[in-house]
Design a protein around this motif. Structure first.
Motif, mmCIF file in Angstrom:
data_model
loop_
_atom_site.group_PDB
_atom_site.id
_atom_site.type_symbol
_atom_site.label_atom_id
_atom_site.label_comp_id
_atom_site.label_asym_id
_atom_site.label_seq_id
_atom_site.Cartn_x
_atom_site.Cartn_y
_atom_site.Cartn_z
ATOM 1 N N LYS A 54 0.809 -1.219 0.000
ATOM 2 C CA LYS A 54 0.000 0.000 0.000
ATOM 3 C C LYS A 54 0.844 1.272 0.000
ATOM 4 C CE LYS A 54 -4.083 2.031 2.169
ATOM 5 N NZ LYS A 54 -5.130 1.863 3.219
ATOM 6 N N PRO A 55 1.852 1.403 0.885
ATOM 7 C CA PRO A 55 2.675 2.623 0.832
ATOM 8 C C PRO A 55 3.456 2.759 -0.467
ATOM 9 C CG PRO A 55 3.562 1.070 2.444
ATOM 10 C CD PRO A 55 2.210 0.569 2.052
ATOM 11 N N VAL A 56 3.791 1.644 -1.116
ATOM 12 C CA VAL A 56 4.467 1.717 -2.416
ATOM 13 C C VAL A 56 3.536 2.337 -3.448
ATOM 14 C CG1 VAL A 56 5.499 0.366 -4.284
ATOM 15 C CG2 VAL A 56 5.988 -0.224 -1.903
ATOM 16 N N VAL A 59 3.366 6.042 -2.998
ATOM 17 C CA VAL A 59 4.548 6.719 -3.533
ATOM 18 C C VAL A 59 4.428 6.870 -5.048
ATOM 19 C CG1 VAL A 59 7.028 6.456 -3.963
ATOM 20 C CG2 VAL A 59 6.109 6.094 -1.660
ATOM 21 N N LYS A 60 4.011 5.813 -5.729
ATOM 22 C CA LYS A 60 3.863 5.875 -7.183
ATOM 23 C C LYS A 60 2.849 6.941 -7.579
ATOM 24 C CE LYS A 60 3.646 1.829 -9.294
ATOM 25 N NZ LYS A 60 3.293 0.402 -9.514
ATOM 26 N N SER A 61 1.746 7.021 -6.860
ATOM 27 C CA SER A 61 0.738 8.038 -7.154
ATOM 28 C C SER A 61 1.295 9.443 -6.955
ATOM 29 C CB SER A 61 -0.492 7.817 -6.260
ATOM 30 O OG SER A 61 -1.453 8.827 -6.465
ATOM 31 N N LEU A 62 2.021 9.644 -5.841
ATOM 32 C CA LEU A 62 2.603 10.954 -5.565
ATOM 33 C C LEU A 62 3.649 11.318 -6.612
ATOM 34 C CD1 LEU A 62 3.086 13.455 -3.815
ATOM 35 C CD2 LEU A 62 4.605 12.062 -2.388
ATOM 36 N N LEU A 63 4.507 10.363 -6.983
ATOM 37 C CA LEU A 63 5.539 10.652 -7.981
ATOM 38 C C LEU A 63 4.923 11.008 -9.329
ATOM 39 C CD1 LEU A 63 8.246 7.929 -7.203
ATOM 40 C CD2 LEU A 63 8.341 10.373 -6.682
ATOM 41 N N GLY A 64 3.787 10.405 -9.642
ATOM 42 C CA GLY A 64 3.093 10.777 -10.865
ATOM 43 C C GLY A 64 2.655 12.229 -10.849
ATOM 44 N N LEU A 88 15.711 -0.488 -2.897
ATOM 45 C CA LEU A 88 15.376 -1.705 -3.628
ATOM 46 C C LEU A 88 15.371 -1.471 -5.134
ATOM 47 C CD1 LEU A 88 12.367 -2.925 -1.442
ATOM 48 C CD2 LEU A 88 14.725 -3.772 -1.366
ATOM 49 N N GLU A 89 15.660 -2.527 -5.898
ATOM 50 C CA GLU A 89 15.567 -2.431 -7.347
ATOM 51 C C GLU A 89 14.159 -2.033 -7.774
ATOM 52 O OE1 GLU A 89 16.869 -6.074 -9.027
ATOM 53 O OE2 GLU A 89 18.934 -5.891 -8.292
ATOM 54 N N GLU A 90 13.159 -2.521 -7.064
ATOM 55 C CA GLU A 90 11.770 -2.151 -7.347
ATOM 56 C C GLU A 90 11.603 -0.639 -7.293
ATOM 57 O OE1 GLU A 90 7.314 -2.817 -5.368
ATOM 58 O OE2 GLU A 90 9.135 -3.266 -4.232
ATOM 59 N N GLY A 91 12.122 -0.017 -6.236
ATOM 60 C CA GLY A 91 12.006 1.425 -6.074
ATOM 61 C C GLY A 91 12.808 2.192 -7.102
ATOM 62 N N GLN A 92 13.969 1.660 -7.453
ATOM 63 C CA GLN A 92 14.808 2.340 -8.440
ATOM 64 C C GLN A 92 14.171 2.309 -9.823
ATOM 65 O OE1 GLN A 92 18.518 0.233 -7.682
ATOM 66 N NE2 GLN A 92 18.173 0.661 -5.505
ATOM 67 N N ALA A 93 13.474 1.217 -10.139
ATOM 68 C CA ALA A 93 12.746 1.153 -11.404
ATOM 69 C C ALA A 93 11.604 2.175 -11.406
ATOM 70 C CB ALA A 93 12.200 -0.254 -11.623
ATOM 71 N N ILE A 94 10.915 2.310 -10.274
ATOM 72 C CA ILE A 94 9.849 3.315 -10.152
ATOM 73 C C ILE A 94 10.434 4.715 -10.336
ATOM 74 C CG2 ILE A 94 8.229 4.379 -8.516
ATOM 75 C CD1 ILE A 94 7.862 1.529 -7.310
ATOM 76 N N ALA A 95 11.583 4.952 -9.697
ATOM 77 C CA ALA A 95 12.230 6.266 -9.787
ATOM 78 C C ALA A 95 12.583 6.615 -11.233
ATOM 79 C CB ALA A 95 13.482 6.297 -8.908
ATOM 80 N N ARG A 96 13.084 5.643 -11.987
ATOM 81 C CA ARG A 96 13.405 5.900 -13.394
ATOM 82 C C ARG A 96 12.143 6.223 -14.194
ATOM 83 N NH1 ARG A 96 17.509 1.972 -12.394
ATOM 84 N NH2 ARG A 96 16.030 0.265 -12.743
ATOM 85 N N ASP A 97 11.075 5.487 -13.908
ATOM 86 C CA ASP A 97 9.820 5.701 -14.639
ATOM 87 C C ASP A 97 9.248 7.098 -14.409
ATOM 88 O OD1 ASP A 97 9.922 3.165 -15.670
ATOM 89 O OD2 ASP A 97 8.527 2.283 -14.218
ATOM 90 N N PHE A 98 9.459 7.655 -13.207
ATOM 91 C CA PHE A 98 8.829 8.929 -12.860
ATOM 92 C C PHE A 98 9.803 10.105 -12.858
ATOM 93 C CE2 PHE A 98 5.772 5.857 -11.208
ATOM 94 C CZ PHE A 98 4.572 6.400 -11.650
ATOM 95 N N VAL A 100 12.796 10.699 -11.274
ATOM 96 C CA VAL A 100 13.386 11.147 -10.013
ATOM 97 C C VAL A 100 14.815 11.631 -10.261
ATOM 98 C CG1 VAL A 100 14.234 10.346 -7.764
ATOM 99 C CG2 VAL A 100 11.919 9.738 -8.531
ATOM 100 N N ASP A 101 15.154 12.798 -9.698
ATOM 101 C CA ASP A 101 16.478 13.396 -9.888
ATOM 102 C C ASP A 101 17.482 12.955 -8.823
ATOM 103 O OD1 ASP A 101 15.696 15.382 -12.069
ATOM 104 O OD2 ASP A 101 14.313 15.936 -10.471
ATOM 105 N N VAL A 102 17.023 12.897 -7.575
ATOM 106 C CA VAL A 102 17.886 12.550 -6.445
ATOM 107 C C VAL A 102 17.313 11.305 -5.782
ATOM 108 C CG1 VAL A 102 18.730 13.265 -4.175
ATOM 109 C CG2 VAL A 102 18.619 14.923 -6.052
ATOM 110 N N LEU A 103 18.101 10.247 -5.688
ATOM 111 C CA LEU A 103 17.667 9.016 -5.036
ATOM 112 C C LEU A 103 18.722 8.595 -4.024
ATOM 113 C CD1 LEU A 103 15.831 5.986 -6.363
ATOM 114 C CD2 LEU A 103 18.060 5.582 -5.301
ATOM 115 N N LEU A 104 18.300 8.452 -2.765
ATOM 116 C CA LEU A 104 19.210 8.074 -1.679
ATOM 117 C C LEU A 104 18.623 6.880 -0.934
ATOM 118 C CD1 LEU A 104 19.999 11.622 -0.247
ATOM 119 C CD2 LEU A 104 21.471 10.246 -1.733
ATOM 120 N N GLY A 105 19.365 5.782 -0.900
ATOM 121 C CA GLY A 105 18.942 4.641 -0.112
ATOM 122 C C GLY A 105 18.943 4.962 1.373
ATOM 123 N N ALA A 106 18.355 4.060 2.162
ATOM 124 C CA ALA A 106 18.227 4.306 3.602
ATOM 125 C C ALA A 106 19.575 4.450 4.290
ATOM 126 C CB ALA A 106 17.430 3.173 4.242
ATOM 127 N N GLY A 107 20.631 3.918 3.706
ATOM 128 C CA GLY A 107 21.959 4.020 4.305
ATOM 129 C C GLY A 107 22.805 5.150 3.770
#
Length: 442
Positions: A54-56, A59-64, A88-98, A100-107
């Motif tokens: 659900k939170p994923v 995020v996809k809706s907001l990024l749209g 996650l690779e899942e999130g990085q694929a979403i980021a490419r689709d929408f 995203v300019d800046v992507l930082l993992g939790a670490g």
């Protein structure tokens, strides 16, 4: 970026809220201004959660929406994504689709300043030990605050993405933890919550550190009025920790101890390591040491392979323990987890029907437990106005949500109140007097 106007949007757990504060502190040090709406911002940073589907989707809706805003402005708008989904690779694929300019993992969230200095997209999903050396300043005017003790998790529950998104367990140096707590107390914070994916494991990765039981005592000795902690794992909830809670008045007698299922067969499929009898033994030990124990839990319904008999064992466990409250979820298959790869999901209608039955069980016990508080005097930390008209919302030291008449509340702060009514999810009180001089922020 000059004239940086930032909007941070946070999904997920308290750890994400802490991380958003850490990043906001770094941005403020670089001259950023924080705004209330996306329309006012030229940099929107989304802190993401990946634990459930659900939170994923949120995020996809907001990024749209953010992609449309960027197109409307002709590109003069930066979209950022951080946190667990970004790892996650899942999130990085979403980021490419929408876009995203800046992507930082939790670490890698401490690299936000470096990311904004670049004139090109910046992605980093590494795990850096220097992240745990950052001591953010106290949140302005806050009466409650979080302090991270340990990041990552060494358990490998088959449904959980945390070991992949947060990495292995790494404890922060105790001097940094205690320094952060001292600053919060000096700033007027009256309630501190110690955070970790598994706080009970604090210090296991470095024998020179205190264990979690000793750290509880050290933090409390700094003058914290209220001290809480999340999240715990039953396998690491030792007698030493129980004794530290009992000996530390600031902690109170509230414990959140996730059980996830009442069926040994399902616990085994979840790789939860303990079994039903062990969990019940921990509950008995807690109640022996803490006569006023308020106990809450997490339960996953409809895990792959769960039969009606397995689910009935969860209902029976709920009756045996009589939890004060529970966070209940229908199983959500997450890509990259062992349960997603190895097990066949149950039909959604089966999961939802069982969840509804569990919710009814929870309402019964929560109402019974809450009614026992009618007539008691409690100390309520009021956060502000409630959604319900004419009420202010707060919580007592046992973490019950408490509504107080807004006409009796001068502002956020600590109040002495008497509980007069109860529902399954709420206590209703009457203010007797402010409980702590100087704690009220008009």
């Amino acid at each position: 970026m000059n004239d940086l106007r930032v909007k941070i949007i946070t999904y997920g757990c308290q750890m994400n809220e802490y991380d958003s504060h850490l990043v906001a502190s770094e941005l403020a040090a670089r001259g950023a201004h924080f705004v209330e709406t996306v329309e006012e911002a030229n940099f929107v940073l989304v802190n993401t959660c990946a634990v459930r589907g659900k939170p994923v989707e949120k995020v996809k809706s907001l990024l749209g929406q953010l992609r449309k805003e960027k197109q409307r402005r002709g590109g003069h708008f930066v979209i950022g994504m951080m946190g667990c989904l970004a790892s996650l690779e899942e999130g990085q694929a979403i980021a490419r689709d929408f876009g995203v300019d800046v992507l930082l993992g939790a670490g890698a969230i401490h690299k936000i300043g470096e990311a904004l200095e670049k004139l090109e997209p910046f992605w980093d999903v590494g795990f850096y030990p220097e992240l745990d050396e950052v001591v953010p300043p106290p949140p302005a005017g806050a009466l409650s605050a979080y302090v991270t003790l340990i990041r990552g998790c060494d358990h490998h529950c088959t449904y959980c993405v945390v070991p992949r998104t947060r990495g292995p367990e790494v404890s922060r140096h105790p001097e940094l933890v205690l320094r952060e707590v001292e600053q919060l107390v000096a700033a007027g914070v009256v309630e501190i919550t110690l955070l970790g994916q598994n706080v009970n494991s604090y210090g296991k990765d470095d024998p020179s550190y205190p264990d979690f039981a000793d750290l509880i005592r050290q933090v409390a000795a700094l003058g914290v009025r209220r001290l809480r902690f999340v999240t715990s794992h039953p396998m690491n909830f030792s007698d030493r920790i129980i004794e530290a809670i009992a000996e530390t008045p600031a902690v109170g007698q509230y414990v959140h101890l996730p059980v996830q299922s009442g069926s040994d067969r399902i616990l085994r499929r979840m790789a939860r390591e303990y079994r039903r009898d062990y969990y019940l033994e921990r509950v008995a030990r807690l109640r022996e040491a803490l006569p006023g124990l308020v106990l809450t839990t997490d339960i996953i319904v409809g895990f792959p392979g769960e039969t009606e008999e397995d689910f009935q064992q969860t209902l029976d466990l709920y009756d045996e323990v009589g939890f004060d409250a529970a966070y209940m979820f229908a199983y959500s298959a997450r890509p990259g987890t062992p349960s997603y790869e190895r097990f066949e999901d149950l039909p959604r209608e089966v999961k939802i029907e069982r969840l509804e039955r569990l919710i009814e069980k929870q309402k019964h016990w929560s109402l019974e437990r809450n009614r026992a508080w009618i007539g008691r005097e409690v100390e309520v930390l009021v956060r502000g106005p409630a959604k319900e008209e004419h009420w202010a919302l707060g919580h007592d030291q046992s973490n019950h949500p408490v509504l107080l008449p807004v006409a009796e509340v001068a502002g956020p702060g600590l109040y002495r109140a008497r509980i007069e009514e109860a529902s399954p999810h709420m206590l209703f009180g009457k203010v007797l007097e402010p409980a702590l001089a100087g704690s009220v922020n008009p």
